[in-house]
Design a protein around this motif. Structure first.
Motif, short mmCIF file in Angstrom:
data_model
loop_
_atom_site.label_atom_id
_atom_site.label_comp_id
_atom_site.label_asym_id
_atom_site.label_seq_id
_atom_site.Cartn_x
_atom_site.Cartn_y
_atom_site.Cartn_z
N SER A 88 -20.48 79.06 -178.30
CA SER A 88 -19.35 79.97 -178.43
C SER A 88 -18.74 80.34 -177.08
CB SER A 88 -19.78 81.27 -179.15
OG SER A 88 -20.83 81.90 -178.42
N ASP A 89 -19.48 80.06 -175.98
CA ASP A 89 -18.97 80.34 -174.65
C ASP A 89 -18.05 79.24 -174.13
OD1 ASP A 89 -20.35 82.72 -174.52
OD2 ASP A 89 -22.10 81.83 -173.55
N ARG A 90 -17.97 78.15 -174.86
CA ARG A 90 -17.18 77.01 -174.40
C ARG A 90 -15.69 77.27 -174.62
NH1 ARG A 90 -21.01 74.66 -171.37
NH2 ARG A 90 -22.74 73.83 -172.59
N LEU A 91 -14.89 76.92 -173.62
CA LEU A 91 -13.44 77.04 -173.75
C LEU A 91 -12.89 75.85 -174.52
CD1 LEU A 91 -12.60 78.16 -170.12
CD2 LEU A 91 -12.25 79.52 -172.18
N THR A 92 -11.85 76.10 -175.31
CA THR A 92 -11.21 75.04 -176.07
C THR A 92 -9.69 75.18 -175.95
OG1 THR A 92 -11.23 76.39 -178.08
CG2 THR A 92 -13.11 74.90 -177.74
N HIS A 119 -16.76 72.06 -170.47
CA HIS A 119 -16.04 72.55 -171.65
C HIS A 119 -15.32 71.37 -172.31
CE1 HIS A 119 -16.65 76.79 -170.40
NE2 HIS A 119 -16.60 76.27 -169.19
N LEU A 122 -11.88 71.49 -174.10
CA LEU A 122 -10.74 72.01 -173.35
C LEU A 122 -9.88 70.88 -172.81
CD1 LEU A 122 -9.38 74.53 -172.03
CD2 LEU A 122 -10.90 74.17 -170.07
N ASN A 273 -5.89 88.36 -172.24
CA ASN A 273 -6.25 87.09 -172.86
C ASN A 273 -7.59 86.63 -172.27
OD1 ASN A 273 -6.50 84.23 -173.39
ND2 ASN A 273 -4.33 84.19 -173.88
N ARG A 275 -9.56 84.20 -172.96
CA ARG A 275 -9.70 82.76 -172.73
C ARG A 275 -9.09 82.36 -171.39
NH1 ARG A 275 -5.88 79.11 -174.03
NH2 ARG A 275 -6.46 76.91 -174.21
N GLN A 278 -11.14 83.82 -168.50
CA GLN A 278 -12.36 83.07 -168.23
C GLN A 278 -12.05 81.80 -167.44
OE1 GLN A 278 -14.68 81.98 -171.68
NE2 GLN A 278 -16.13 80.76 -170.49
N PHE A 279 -10.98 81.11 -167.85
CA PHE A 279 -10.61 79.88 -167.13
C PHE A 279 -10.18 80.20 -165.70
CE2 PHE A 279 -7.66 76.65 -165.68
CZ PHE A 279 -8.38 75.49 -165.91
#
Length: 298
Positions: A88-92, A119, A122, A273, A275, A278-279
């Motif tokens: 669930s921590d992975r960015l997409t 990721h 992503l 945001n 997401r 985090q990026f």
């Protein structure tokens, strides 16, 4: 130094949200409690980290320096635990970065390759253009810049300083008169930007050296580097680009030493945001590390 990681975590939340209430919601802490923790940290460090006003919490110079170090520590912790992160921590999804071509050619390929490997869901797009990006028109989700904009509804975060020197190819130096002073440069072919296509004052290096004529010019710093490598003349090169240009070495390194900075620019509407935040944290930390690694090899 901060006493523990929890202090830095709270400090980063306030610095990014620019308010106790926003950071409190993110951390699930009462704003008053968070305010006391910040005050305690400032007392321990014996510096003011924020300028408090009705508009929120703005970083002082000391706060900005601590933020750089805290983000580096955060990135190191994230990398150390990357192998055990929950799915669930992975960015997409898709994220587009606008960048001047120096960072786009010499830094972002390896940085984004590593982030993409961590990721796999992503999709990262790098738009390499030698100009300022308009985030208000959503040309990109975020942009790297060489100066901090002072207009628009933007979030501006300094990523890192970087360094530049005059450089030339060994082949060029072997065939031309020695360069022992800045005045000697006037007898040499100069490589640089097309003067009327310099999109940021921070890039007008040659004017500061009193060099009005550019014999071989390009709006691309990558092209300039390859011209220099081919023996075209003397020009300003990023230290982090030198490892990619074998046969090119610094000239007048003691006399001419330039320092600039990269900034990460995001639209203010993206503040919450998670997401993109985090990026942005991953990108900033990785760019800092890569600049330091490459400059150490230059």
């Amino acid at each position: 130094m901060a006493h523990n990681w929890d202090d830095l975590r709270l400090f980063l939340a306030v610095a990014r949200e620019q308010s106790l209430s926003g950071a409190g919601k993110q951390l699930r802490l009462d704003p008053a409690t968070l305010g006391r923790r910040v005050a305690r940290l400032e007392k321990a460090l014996e510096v003011s980290l924020f300028v408090k006003s009705p508009q929120g919490y703005a970083l002082t110079e000391a706060g900005a320096r601590l933020m750089e170090r805290a983000e580096a520590a955060e990135q190191a912790m994230r990398l150390a635990t990357a192998g055990v992160a929950a799915p669930s921590d992975r960015l997409t999804g898709q994220i587009r970065i606008g960048a001047p071509d120096g960072s786009a050619n010499f830094l972002l390929p390896q940085v984004c390759a590593r982030i993409g490997a961590e990721h796999p869901g992503l999709d990262i797009q790098i738009v390499a253009l030698p100009r300022v990006f308009n985030l208000s028109r959503r040309e990109a989700d975020m942009a790297i810049a060489v100066s901090a904009p002072d207009t628009g509804r933007l979030m501006v975060q300094k990523i890192t300083d970087y360094h530049l020197h005059l450089a030339a190819a060994d082949t060029y130096l072997a065939q031309h008169d020695p360069i022992e002073t800045v005045a000697d440069l006037k007898a040499h072919r100069i490589v640089g930007y097309i003067p009327d296509m310099i999109f940021d004052r921070e890039l007008d290096y040659l004017a500061d050296l009193g060099l009005a004529r550019v014999n071989l010019a390009s709006n691309s710093v990558s092209v300039q580097g390859h011209i220099i490598q081919q023996g075209g003349g003397v020009g300003v090169v990023h230290d982090f680009a030198l490892p990619f240009l074998p046969g090119v070495r610094r000239v007048l390194a003691e006399e001419v030493h330039l320092r600039r900075a990269f900034y990460l620019i995001r639209h203010a509407d993206d503040r919450r945001n998670a997401r993109l935040r985090q990026f942005a944290e991953l990108l900033s930390g990785a760019l800092r590390s890569e600049v330091a690694r490459l400059e150490a090899k230059a």
